[in-house]
Write a protein that holds these residues in place. Structure first.
Motif, mmCIF file in Angstrom:
data_model
loop_
_atom_site.group_PDB
_atom_site.id
_atom_site.type_symbol
_atom_site.label_atom_id
_atom_site.label_comp_id
_atom_site.label_asym_id
_atom_site.label_seq_id
_atom_site.Cartn_x
_atom_site.Cartn_y
_atom_site.Cartn_z
ATOM 1 N N LEU A 139 -8.764 -4.622 -4.240
ATOM 2 C CA LEU A 139 -10.178 -4.882 -3.966
ATOM 3 C C LEU A 139 -10.666 -4.179 -2.713
ATOM 4 O O LEU A 139 -11.824 -4.274 -2.349
ATOM 5 N N GLY A 140 -9.768 -3.521 -2.039
ATOM 6 C CA GLY A 140 -10.181 -2.865 -0.793
ATOM 7 C C GLY A 140 -10.341 -3.857 0.344
ATOM 8 O O GLY A 140 -11.133 -3.632 1.251
ATOM 9 N N ASP A 177 4.983 6.238 4.900
ATOM 10 C CA ASP A 177 5.319 6.634 3.528
ATOM 11 C C ASP A 177 5.176 8.139 3.370
ATOM 12 O O ASP A 177 4.634 8.827 4.236
ATOM 13 N N ASN A 189 0.834 -1.207 0.000
ATOM 14 C CA ASN A 189 0.000 0.000 0.000
ATOM 15 C C ASN A 189 0.865 1.252 0.000
ATOM 16 O O ASN A 189 0.584 2.216 -0.709
ATOM 17 N N GLN A 192 -12.543 1.677 0.002
ATOM 18 C CA GLN A 192 -11.448 2.329 -0.713
ATOM 19 C C GLN A 192 -11.720 3.818 -0.666
ATOM 20 O O GLN A 192 -12.861 4.243 -0.847
ATOM 21 N N LYS A 206 1.974 1.602 -3.411
ATOM 22 C CA LYS A 206 0.883 1.903 -4.355
ATOM 23 C C LYS A 206 0.403 3.342 -4.208
ATOM 24 O O LYS A 206 0.069 4.009 -5.180
ATOM 25 N N TYR A 207 0.308 3.779 -2.963
ATOM 26 C CA TYR A 207 -0.299 5.088 -2.724
ATOM 27 C C TYR A 207 0.736 6.194 -2.513
ATOM 28 O O TYR A 207 0.550 7.099 -1.722
ATOM 29 N N LEU A 249 -6.469 -4.076 3.918
ATOM 30 C CA LEU A 249 -6.383 -3.564 5.290
ATOM 31 C C LEU A 249 -7.313 -4.321 6.232
ATOM 32 O O LEU A 249 -7.018 -4.453 7.419
HETATM 33 P P1 ADP Z 1 -6.862 -1.647 -1.717
HETATM 34 O O1 ADP Z 1 -5.453 -1.162 -1.627
HETATM 35 O O2 ADP Z 1 -7.014 -2.954 -2.404
HETATM 36 O O3 ADP Z 1 -7.807 -0.611 -2.248
HETATM 37 P P2 ADP Z 1 -6.778 -1.793 1.196
HETATM 38 O O4 ADP Z 1 -7.749 -2.392 2.134
HETATM 39 O O5 ADP Z 1 -5.373 -2.275 1.252
HETATM 40 O O6 ADP Z 1 -7.402 -1.966 -0.245
HETATM 41 O O7 ADP Z 1 -6.790 -0.240 1.435
HETATM 42 C C1 ADP Z 1 -8.014 0.431 1.525
HETATM 43 C C2 ADP Z 1 -7.871 1.870 1.086
HETATM 44 O O8 ADP Z 1 -7.071 2.571 2.027
HETATM 45 C C3 ADP Z 1 -7.145 2.033 -0.231
HETATM 46 O O9 ADP Z 1 -8.067 1.933 -1.314
HETATM 47 C C4 ADP Z 1 -6.559 3.415 -0.106
HETATM 48 O O10 ADP Z 1 -7.525 4.355 -0.483
HETATM 49 C C5 ADP Z 1 -6.309 3.571 1.385
HETATM 50 N N1 ADP Z 1 -4.887 3.355 1.741
HETATM 51 C C6 ADP Z 1 -4.341 2.220 2.221
HETATM 52 N N2 ADP Z 1 -3.024 2.389 2.477
HETATM 53 C C7 ADP Z 1 -2.729 3.652 2.148
HETATM 54 C C8 ADP Z 1 -1.515 4.441 2.173
HETATM 55 N N3 ADP Z 1 -0.348 3.941 2.605
HETATM 56 N N4 ADP Z 1 -1.616 5.731 1.768
HETATM 57 C C9 ADP Z 1 -2.794 6.241 1.349
HETATM 58 N N5 ADP Z 1 -3.943 5.562 1.285
HETATM 59 C C10 ADP Z 1 -3.931 4.283 1.677
#
Ligand code: ADP
Length: 541
Positions: A362-363, A331, A303, A350, A306-307, A366
């Motif tokens: 898929l959300g 991060d 994550n 998400q 990705k983010y 976490l």
């Molecule tokens: P996914 O990544 O598959 O969408 P997650 O359950 O891992 O699902 O994360 C849920 C949401 O939390 C993500 O869609 C994102 O919007 C937010 N998120 C998670 N980790 C981060 C991060 N490190 N920085 C910013 N947003 C995050």
């Protein structure tokens, strides 16, 4: 009869008022009593009054009211007599319940007014009793009915509300499911498209070896992504049905984090991020399922990658804080709005922004993080100063009890790249052969068989050190084949590994009973397989 008496007593005018008064009182169906003075001595009772209390009028007259008819004096009646006597103001006492007079409760009303003496001051009180039992009972029933109507009205209201909110919830569930299916199809289609294009490229002539290797890399990445998605989905389902079990043992946190970093490397490097890891000098031992825990940190690291905009910085740090291990993944990425922080760990949530969605997923990552950390007796929290300010996820886990159990010793000498004899048994020929080829490529000697019976026969002749066996196979299934192998004189030696898909948790006991040493989930992860081969024991027959 009244006329007779008038004549009997020889009164000249039977309609003279005092005489008439007696007739009124005597013949009235309403009980009446006249009392005198402060102690309310009964001076006169009519026959209705006497019969109301079941007494003879003669036994009542001349005695204080409270003493002569204590049952009638209760319930505030005595106090009212006092008041009317002192004030001279007529009063009414409505609906007095008299339980002591009859077996069933009766209800009377009292009307009282003062009898004035010559000085125009009250000399006594006149009391008239009305039996209102029927009216009172009727009224009570009406009240009860009204109340029950009210209650049923309220209940109906509640039920309607519940039905409405249930239907809203149902609608939301349906929408959420539809949304989820749409996202999932999209998420699965993406890697499939990429892999299909890759396959097409590999099949076309004239591709440079370097380009082909790049294509294969891409396909590997896409395949891994799909496997991860499916694994996550299976975990969600296992959690929902309460079938997720942890295989806890004493593990070194550093090893878990190393695993997670290794798996997350492609995404971190792909995004051009810098990863800074800081670990304490002393090992932190946890009582944990290393695979699940590695999944936790892999999700958080992925994550973070990705983010974050390309070229971000990800910090992974661990420290010991009393009885807790505290791991932080921080991060410099896009951050999280404060309003979204509380629901971030719910499944399928998400944060709603186009750019985020473009990151895939898929959300559920976490929600799995939270579940797995919870199953380890820990907790996880998310922090962010808002959009553009980066995020931090902090995991707290209890450290293992001090009386450190021996770390699981590798059961045998490490293979250290040495070559092993390995048998793959799977009725899916393609899967069996590809896996055997992969093992050969790793430097082992591999054979394959395509059903349980053939598997036992090949094993008898080939004497493998490791058997990778599918479970669901025609003729003789994996359980039975394992049992037959273990029953052979040479059959104790091979390290028997079940290749399973869905349902690994429930099957674990069954496979252990059948003689398997381990499970691997399909498709087999080459890194996990290499590790397992390196660590597996060598057993002599
Ligand atoms: P996914 O990544 O598959 O969408 P997650 O359950 O891992 O699902 O994360 C849920 C949401 O939390 C993500 O869609 C994102 O919007 C937010 N998120 C998670 N980790 C981060 C991060 N490190 N920085 C910013 N947003 C995050």
């Amino acid at each position: 009869m009244a006329a007779e008496r008038a004549t009997d007593t020889g009164v000249a005018d039977p309609f003279a008022f005092p005489r008439l008064c007696r007739y009124f009182s005597e013949r009235s169906p309403q009980p009446m009593v006249a009392v005198e003075g402060t102690t309310h001595v009964i001076r006169h009772v009519n026959s209705a009054f006497a019969s109301l209390f079941g007494r003879d009028a003669a036994t009542l007259v001349g005695r204080p009211f409270a003493e002569a008819v204590p049952e009638g004096a209760g319930n505030g009646c005595q106090a009212l007599l006092d008041r009317v006597f002192h004030t001279g103001v007529p009063e009414e006492l409505v609906e007095q319940e008299h339980r002591q007079v009859h077996p069933r409760p009766v209800y009377w009303s009292y009307n009282m007014w003062a009898i004035l003496g010559a000085d125009e001051r009250p000399a006594g009180v006149m009391v008239q009793v009305t039996d209102i039992t029927e009216t009172a009972l009727f009224r009570q029933q009406a009240v009860a009915m009204n109340e029950s109507l009210l209650v049923s009205g309220t209940r109906q209201h509640e039920l309607t509300n519940a039905a409405e909110s249930h239907s809203v919830q149902l609608q939301a569930d349906v929408q959420a499911r539809e949304h989820f299916l749409a996202v999932m199809s999209h998420e699965l289609r993406n890697p499939l498209n990429a892999m299909s294009a890759g396959l097409h490229l590999l099949q076309s002539d004239g591709q440079e070896p370097a380009a082909a290797e790049k294509t294969r890399d891409m396909m590997r990445r896409q395949l891994n992504q799909m496997v991860r998605l499916v694994d996550d989905l299976l975990d969600v389902s296992r959690i929902a049905t309460g079938k997720l079990e942890l295989r806890k043992e004493q593990v070194d946190l550093e090893a878990v984090l190393r695993d997670a970093v290794e798996s997350s490397r492609p995404l971190i490097d792909g995004g051009g991020h810098e990863l800074v890891v800081s670990l304490p000098p002393d090992p932190i031992l946890l009582d944990a399922d290393s695979t699940r825990l590695a999944q936790v940190f892999l999700n958080l690291l992925n994550n973070a990658a990705k983010y974050s905009e390309p070229g971000g910085c990800i910090r992974l740090s661990a420290r010991r804080d009393g009885g807790e291990a505290v791991v932080s993944v921080r991060d410099t990425g896009i951050g999280i709005p404060a309003a979204d922080l509380p629901r971030l760990f719910e499944a399928f949530v998400q944060v709603d922004a186009e750019w985020r969605r473009a990151q895939g997923g898929l959300g559920i990552g976490l929600s799995l993080v939270k579940e797995f950390v919870g199953l380890h007796g820990g907790r996880v929290e998310a922090r962010s100063d808002g959009p553009g300010m980066g995020s931090e996820f902090v995991v707290h886990l209890p450290v293992a009890a001090e009386a450190a159990v021996e770390l699981p010793v590798a059961l045998a000498e490490k293979a250290g790249g040495s070559h092993r004899r390995i048998l793959v048994v799977d009725d899916n020929r393609d899967a069996a052969e590809t896996l055997a080829m992969m093992l050969e490529f790793m430097g082992h000697e591999a054979r394959s068989a395509y059903d349980g019976e053939a598997g036992v026969a090949v094993a008898a002749e080939f004497r493998p050190e490791l058997i990778l066996m599918d479970l669901g196979m025609p003729k003789v299934n994996g359980y039975e084949a394992a049992r037959r192998i273990r029953a052979e004189p040479w059959g104790r030696a091979p390290f028997l590994v079940a290749l399973t898909g869905w349902g690994a948790d429930e099957d674990r006991q069954r496979t252990a009973d059948a003689g398997f040493d381990r499970h691997l989930v399909k498709p087999v992860d080459p890194a996990a397989l290499t590790r397992m081969i390196a660590e597996m024991p060598t057993r002599s027959p």
